[in-house]
Design a protein around this motif. Sequence first.
Motif, PDB file in Angstrom:
ATOM      1  N   MET A  81       5.078   7.309   3.613  1.00  0.00           N
ATOM      2  CA  MET A  81       3.878   8.141   3.697  1.00  0.00           C
ATOM      3  C   MET A  81       2.631   7.261   3.842  1.00  0.00           C
ATOM      4  SD  MET A  81       2.543  11.029   0.951  1.00  0.00           S
ATOM      5  CE  MET A  81       4.091  11.923   1.030  1.00  0.00           C
ATOM      6  N   ALA A  82       2.603   6.177   3.090  1.00  0.00           N
ATOM      7  CA  ALA A  82       1.477   5.244   3.187  1.00  0.00           C
ATOM      8  C   ALA A  82       1.415   4.614   4.567  1.00  0.00           C
ATOM      9  CB  ALA A  82       1.609   4.162   2.110  1.00  0.00           C
ATOM     10  N   LEU A  83       2.580   4.304   5.148  1.00  0.00           N
ATOM     11  CA  LEU A  83       2.601   3.737   6.498  1.00  0.00           C
ATOM     12  C   LEU A  83       2.047   4.740   7.503  1.00  0.00           C
ATOM     13  CD1 LEU A  83       3.467   1.416   8.388  1.00  0.00           C
ATOM     14  CD2 LEU A  83       5.692   2.553   8.604  1.00  0.00           C
ATOM     15  N   ARG A  84       2.433   6.005   7.364  1.00  0.00           N
ATOM     16  CA  ARG A  84       1.925   7.032   8.286  1.00  0.00           C
ATOM     17  C   ARG A  84       0.412   7.161   8.193  1.00  0.00           C
ATOM     18  NH1 ARG A  84       0.901  11.967   6.881  1.00  0.00           N
ATOM     19  NH2 ARG A  84       2.428  12.065   5.184  1.00  0.00           N
ATOM     20  N   ILE A  85      -0.125   7.014   7.002  1.00  0.00           N
ATOM     21  CA  ILE A  85      -1.564   7.156   6.794  1.00  0.00           C
ATOM     22  C   ILE A  85      -2.318   5.901   7.234  1.00  0.00           C
ATOM     23  CG2 ILE A  85      -3.351   7.424   5.019  1.00  0.00           C
ATOM     24  CD1 ILE A  85      -1.165   9.076   3.462  1.00  0.00           C
ATOM     25  N   LYS A  86      -1.797   4.751   6.880  1.00  0.00           N
ATOM     26  CA  LYS A  86      -2.486   3.488   7.159  1.00  0.00           C
ATOM     27  C   LYS A  86      -2.270   2.994   8.583  1.00  0.00           C
ATOM     28  CE  LYS A  86      -4.254   2.712   3.036  1.00  0.00           C
ATOM     29  NZ  LYS A  86      -5.727   2.627   2.812  1.00  0.00           N
ATOM     30  N   ASN A  87      -1.096   3.271   9.132  1.00  0.00           N
ATOM     31  CA  ASN A  87      -0.787   2.784  10.477  1.00  0.00           C
ATOM     32  C   ASN A  87       0.031   3.843  11.218  1.00  0.00           C
ATOM     33  OD1 ASN A  87      -0.129   1.351  12.792  1.00  0.00           O
ATOM     34  ND2 ASN A  87       0.381  -0.535  11.704  1.00  0.00           N
ATOM     35  N   PRO A  88      -0.615   4.961  11.565  1.00  0.00           N
ATOM     36  CA  PRO A  88       0.121   6.060  12.206  1.00  0.00           C
ATOM     37  C   PRO A  88       0.768   5.664  13.536  1.00  0.00           C
ATOM     38  CG  PRO A  88      -2.264   6.429  12.315  1.00  0.00           C
ATOM     39  CD  PRO A  88      -2.039   5.284  11.381  1.00  0.00           C
ATOM     40  N   GLU A  89       0.137   4.757  14.256  1.00  0.00           N
ATOM     41  CA  GLU A  89       0.700   4.333  15.546  1.00  0.00           C
ATOM     42  C   GLU A  89       2.074   3.693  15.339  1.00  0.00           C
ATOM     43  OE1 GLU A  89      -0.322   1.432  19.364  1.00  0.00           O
ATOM     44  OE2 GLU A  89      -1.845   1.787  17.816  1.00  0.00           O
ATOM     45  N   LEU A  90       2.188   2.817  14.341  1.00  0.00           N
ATOM     46  CA  LEU A  90       3.467   2.165  14.068  1.00  0.00           C
ATOM     47  C   LEU A  90       4.474   3.170  13.504  1.00  0.00           C
ATOM     48  CD1 LEU A  90       5.313  -0.263  13.815  1.00  0.00           C
ATOM     49  CD2 LEU A  90       4.174  -0.845  11.648  1.00  0.00           C
ATOM     50  N   PHE A  91       4.024   4.026  12.615  1.00  0.00           N
ATOM     51  CA  PHE A  91       4.917   5.017  12.006  1.00  0.00           C
ATOM     52  C   PHE A  91       5.559   5.889  13.084  1.00  0.00           C
ATOM     53  CE2 PHE A  91       5.803   9.246  10.327  1.00  0.00           C
ATOM     54  CZ  PHE A  91       6.504   8.971   9.173  1.00  0.00           C
ATOM     55  N   TYR A  92       4.763   6.434  13.977  1.00  0.00           N
ATOM     56  CA  TYR A  92       5.314   7.336  14.988  1.00  0.00           C
ATOM     57  C   TYR A  92       6.042   6.582  16.093  1.00  0.00           C
ATOM     58  CZ  TYR A  92       3.185  11.262  12.655  1.00  0.00           C
ATOM     59  OH  TYR A  92       2.881  12.226  11.720  1.00  0.00           O
ATOM     60  N   LYS A  93       5.733   5.316  16.260  1.00  0.00           N
ATOM     61  CA  LYS A  93       6.517   4.488  17.181  1.00  0.00           C
ATOM     62  C   LYS A  93       7.951   4.361  16.659  1.00  0.00           C
ATOM     63  CE  LYS A  93       6.488  -0.088  19.437  1.00  0.00           C
ATOM     64  NZ  LYS A  93       7.777  -0.617  18.966  1.00  0.00           N
ATOM     65  N   LEU A  94       8.083   4.086  15.362  1.00  0.00           N
ATOM     66  CA  LEU A  94       9.404   4.012  14.757  1.00  0.00           C
ATOM     67  C   LEU A  94      10.116   5.362  14.840  1.00  0.00           C
ATOM     68  CD1 LEU A  94       8.589   1.934  11.544  1.00  0.00           C
ATOM     69  CD2 LEU A  94       9.848   1.140  13.560  1.00  0.00           C
ATOM     70  N   ALA A  95       9.387   6.429  14.542  1.00  0.00           N
ATOM     71  CA  ALA A  95       9.980   7.764  14.568  1.00  0.00           C
ATOM     72  C   ALA A  95      10.480   8.129  15.968  1.00  0.00           C
ATOM     73  CB  ALA A  95       8.970   8.793  14.078  1.00  0.00           C
ATOM     74  N   ASN A  96       9.733   7.754  16.982  1.00  0.00           N
ATOM     75  CA  ASN A  96      10.140   8.043  18.362  1.00  0.00           C
ATOM     76  C   ASN A  96      11.311   7.172  18.805  1.00  0.00           C
ATOM     77  OD1 ASN A  96       8.423  10.140  19.709  1.00  0.00           O
ATOM     78  ND2 ASN A  96       6.778   8.836  18.945  1.00  0.00           N
ATOM     79  N   GLU A  97      11.349   5.947  18.315  1.00  0.00           N
ATOM     80  CA  GLU A  97      12.444   5.047  18.658  1.00  0.00           C
ATOM     81  C   GLU A  97      13.735   5.430  17.961  1.00  0.00           C
ATOM     82  OE1 GLU A  97      11.048   1.192  17.558  1.00  0.00           O
ATOM     83  OE2 GLU A  97       9.855   0.915  19.382  1.00  0.00           O
ATOM     84  N   LEU A  98      13.615   6.129  16.828  1.00  0.00           N
ATOM     85  CA  LEU A  98      14.777   6.465  16.008  1.00  0.00           C
ATOM     86  C   LEU A  98      14.803   7.970  15.719  1.00  0.00           C
ATOM     87  CD1 LEU A  98      14.215   3.432  13.696  1.00  0.00           C
ATOM     88  CD2 LEU A  98      16.220   3.716  15.176  1.00  0.00           C
ATOM     89  N   PRO A  99      15.003   8.775  16.758  1.00  0.00           N
ATOM     90  CA  PRO A  99      15.010  10.233  16.563  1.00  0.00           C
ATOM     91  C   PRO A  99      16.260  10.690  15.819  1.00  0.00           C
ATOM     92  CG  PRO A  99      15.702   9.705  18.781  1.00  0.00           C
ATOM     93  CD  PRO A  99      15.303   8.409  18.148  1.00  0.00           C
ATOM     94  N   GLU A 100      16.294  11.955  15.455  1.00  0.00           N
ATOM     95  CA  GLU A 100      17.463  12.542  14.804  1.00  0.00           C
ATOM     96  C   GLU A 100      18.716  12.248  15.641  1.00  0.00           C
ATOM     97  OE1 GLU A 100      20.119  14.659  12.474  1.00  0.00           O
ATOM     98  OE2 GLU A 100      18.122  13.879  12.013  1.00  0.00           O
ATOM     99  N   CYS A 101      19.780  11.807  14.989  1.00  0.00           N
ATOM    100  CA  CYS A 101      20.990  11.431  15.722  1.00  0.00           C
ATOM    101  C   CYS A 101      22.236  12.173  15.254  1.00  0.00           C
ATOM    102  CB  CYS A 101      21.225   9.924  15.627  1.00  0.00           C
ATOM    103  SG  CYS A 101      21.536   9.349  13.949  1.00  0.00           S
TER     104      CYS A 101
END
Length: 412
Positions: free
Chosen positions: A169-189
């Motif tokens: 949660m802190a990563l999403r708030i402090k560095n949303p670009e990195l957080f969502y980059k990880l989320a997009n690279e690792l979608p539900e599988c």
Amino acid sequence: MAHLRLSDISKRLTNEELDNIFKLKTNSQDSVVNYQVMRVGPAGEGLLSAVYRINVKGEKYDTSFVAKGLLHDLMLRKTLSCEIFFQREVVFFTKILPILMDLQTSLNAKECLQNYIPLCYHSYCYGCNDFLVMEDMSESGYTSLPHAPTDFEKEGTLKVLAHLQAVSMALRIKNPELFYKLANELPECYYIDRRKTWYGKWLQRAIDIDKAVVAEFKNKIGNVYYEKFMQLINDDVYEQLQNISSTWGDNTVLNHGDCWYANFMSSKKGVVALDFQLYRFGSPAIDLTFFIMTCANVSPLADDYKNTLNVYYSYLRYFMEDMNMNIDNVFPRHALDSEMHKYGKFGFLVALTSIPLIISERCDVMQSFGEKFNDHDIIPLEELWVLTPFKTDEEKMRLINALRLSVDVGLI
């Protein structure tokens, strides 16, 4: 029993590699004198990978490691998409966990997520001969959680989940670009379109088993629970799981993703989390309800459920404050209740299959499947993970209590 070798784990895990890992673990120049490789856990415990223990004796030190390798049977690996899940776990240890720990350091946190997760000493991941060598938590007195965790073990598990989710949660708030980059690279599988047909017959078998139990208890628990159950299962269960597991709301965090008791270990020191193959980005309600609903001693009482949420939230507050963040500004207590009402049915949806799977005898993933299913492209899931009806009232009450709780607190 046949003597196992390092090459049984992976042809890439050599004596030289083990010697280097041993030196790293012991922080010495001690050399490996001999070692013993054995399987860990009963047949069927590791459903997506093969798990081993390596006992190592050096000239000065003795220690042990837990190692994971790909399943040997090629048809089984193809059926379960083992390489994909194995790669995700390697990515967690080599990329995601370091990012989260670096964030904690940058925010002057006293806590460290690594203290709640085994160390990973080495990995190899190229889709063939993949392996992980990790800390053996049993050396530090940790044992697997029982199917009915104690209050101490439950609280420890909630603490681990809160820690993981707080830092993400802190990563999403402090560095949303990195957080969502990880989320997009690792979608539900896991709950994805291409698995739906293959998963469907097995899912329906589980639902039929569950339906028989709920019908049996209909007069004892009241018609409202039966009607809520029927309404839920008549609305494409797989699609519901798929929608929740792939939805990113305002409070998206990194979830462990496979929160049943077997993926946690406990000692007097607390609880650690294992097995990061199925992690997903989504609502914090996903992990919370998964764990609550799959414990054998799930309480049907609303007050116990509220206490569970309060314990989780108090730890979430603690870990956010440890990073010098005000949780009331970013995720106030009422936001947790909102997440539970939006996405909390996930836990019971998972329980529809998890409880029948847990009580059924699971296959030994180290056996050979190619000859038996040589006329199949992949193994039918209903023939691989064979589900059997509930036998005892104790088993049945696991499902009934999960249903009662889910209805009474408004999750379904």
